[in-house]
Write a protein that holds these residues in place. Structure first.
Motif, short mmCIF file in Angstrom:
data_model
loop_
_atom_site.label_atom_id
_atom_site.label_comp_id
_atom_site.label_asym_id
_atom_site.label_seq_id
_atom_site.Cartn_x
_atom_site.Cartn_y
_atom_site.Cartn_z
N VAL A 1 -11.46 3.51 0.56
CA VAL A 1 -11.32 2.35 -0.33
C VAL A 1 -12.54 2.32 -1.25
O VAL A 1 -13.57 2.93 -0.95
CB VAL A 1 -11.26 0.99 0.44
CG1 VAL A 1 -9.92 0.76 1.07
CG2 VAL A 1 -12.39 0.92 1.45
N PRO B 1 -5.27 -1.47 -0.48
CA PRO B 1 -4.69 -0.23 0.08
C PRO B 1 -5.77 0.72 0.57
O PRO B 1 -6.79 0.90 -0.10
CB PRO B 1 -3.94 0.37 -1.10
CG PRO B 1 -3.69 -0.76 -2.04
CD PRO B 1 -4.88 -1.68 -1.88
N THR C 1 -6.53 4.59 1.69
CA THR C 1 -5.91 5.91 1.48
C THR C 1 -6.62 7.02 2.27
O THR C 1 -7.81 6.91 2.58
CB THR C 1 -5.95 6.28 -0.02
OG1 THR C 1 -7.31 6.23 -0.48
CG2 THR C 1 -5.12 5.31 -0.85
N ASP D 1 -2.88 9.43 -0.27
CA ASP D 1 -1.69 8.71 0.24
C ASP D 1 -2.16 7.44 0.98
O ASP D 1 -3.16 7.47 1.71
CB ASP D 1 -0.90 9.58 1.22
CG ASP D 1 -0.09 10.65 0.50
OD1 ASP D 1 -0.06 10.63 -0.75
OD2 ASP D 1 0.52 11.49 1.21
N GLN D 2 -1.37 6.37 0.80
CA GLN D 2 -1.75 5.12 1.48
C GLN D 2 -1.42 5.18 2.97
O GLN D 2 -0.34 5.62 3.36
CB GLN D 2 -1.02 3.93 0.83
CG GLN D 2 -1.51 2.60 1.38
CD GLN D 2 -0.91 1.41 0.66
OE1 GLN D 2 -0.36 1.55 -0.43
NE2 GLN D 2 -1.01 0.23 1.29
N ASN E 1 -3.24 -1.20 4.92
CA ASN E 1 -4.00 -2.15 4.10
C ASN E 1 -5.20 -2.65 4.88
O ASN E 1 -5.15 -2.79 6.10
CB ASN E 1 -3.13 -3.34 3.71
CG ASN E 1 -1.94 -2.90 2.87
OD1 ASN E 1 -0.90 -2.47 3.40
ND2 ASN E 1 -2.09 -2.95 1.58
#
Ligand code: ZN
Length: 306
Positions: A176, A211, A213, A263-264, A267
């Motif tokens: 992040v 998000p 990743t 890619d996520q 959260n």
């Protein structure tokens, strides 16, 4: 009497044959009523005429045969000429393609040398011997050079591909974009401020729900709550490297899923042992946690809070 008679006839016949002065007489009548005309031709003359006719006829046949032969030869000559013309054209076309192929081989050779240099690989020296200074001189040499080049380019490609795969599976950057509030290593207990503990990763403060990743390509091997980590995702990369993403509010991947860098995974949240929304990011080498900043040094947007 009989015998003298036959002797006489024999003499007469011999005389007649020796002095054959007979003539052939033709009676010609143009119509039934007209007067008959008489045409007498000496037998020898007739023979001579017949001989002339036969000779002329034979001469004509001979002439016709020779003419036929000449025509056949002429046709053959024309077809050979046409064939020769075709062969000449084919040869020209072949020489053109050959020259073009030679040029292409040299160009590909230069390109593959350039690629090898970029990939920091040794270029096969064989190709120089095969191609030579003026390019390959025979079709066999051309074929060999093309085959060798194909092998070289494949080799370079495999090398680059494995390089790219390796690079893609090495963690880079951070999951992040936020403030690093806590670094890797010994720290004071964040809950009661008493005693010291080992912090095995980075804490990156972000807004709730940001998000999170993946920092490299890999395989999700864990995606569930896990004690103090709260909702945790673990991704296996390669060479024994794993990354961990903790305290997530939501997980959006499953164990067994392949992920690419970026890619996520879920959260950001504050699940587990957490005092506020942040991501606990960890890198392990053979299950030993290491400082993620070693991998993330080149990362842009990395801000470390004082
Ligand atoms: Zn942490």
């Amino acid at each position: 009497m009989g015998s003298s008679n036959s002797r006489y006839l024999k003499v007469l016949r011999e005389y007649c044959m020796a002095n054959d002065n007979r003539v052939y007489t033709f009676l010609i009548s143009p119509s039934r009523t007209s007067k008959i005309r008489q045409l007498s031709i000496d037998k020898n003359l007739l023979r001579a005429a017949a001989a002339v006719v036969v000779f002329t006829f034979l001469l004509m046949i001979y002439g016709a045969v020779r003419l036929g032969q000449h025509e056949a030869l002429n046709l053959k000559y024309l077809s050979v000429k046409a064939e020769n013309e075709n062969l000449k054209q084919a040869n020209d076309a072949y020489e053109n393609s050959y020259a073009r192929l030679k040029g292409q081989i040299s160009y590909i050779e230069d390109m593959s040398k350039e690629l090898a240099r970029k990939a920091r690989m040794e270029h096969s020296p064989e190709i120089d011997e095969l191609v030579g200074i003026g390019g390959p001189e025979t079709v066999v040499a051309l074929d060999k050079a093309a085959n060798q080049l194909e092998r070289d380019v494949r080799h370079i490609n495999d090398h680059l591909r494995s390089d790219i795969l390796r690079m893609a599976s090495i963690p880079r950057g951070l999951p992040v974009n936020g403030y690093v509030t806590d670094g890797f290593g010994m720290r004071r207990n964040p809950f009661n401020g008493e005693g010291r503990e080992v912090h095995e990763g980075l804490d990156i403060a972000v807004d709730f729900g940001t998000p999170v990743t993946a920092t490299a390509d890999g395989l999700v091997i864990y995606a569930a709550p896990h004690a103090g980590y709260g909702n945790l995702v673990i991704v296996y990369h390669s060479n024994g490297i794993t990354t961990r993403y903790g305290h997530l509010s939501r997980i959006s991947v499953e164990a067994g899923q392949r992920v690419k860098r970026g890619d996520q995974l879920g959260n950001a949240g504050s699940t587990g042992r957490s005092t506020g929304p942040h991501v606990h990011y960890e890198i392990r080498e053979n299950d030993q946690s290491v400082d993620p900043l070693r991998y993330s040094a080149q990362s842009s947007g990395l801000r470390v809070a004082n």
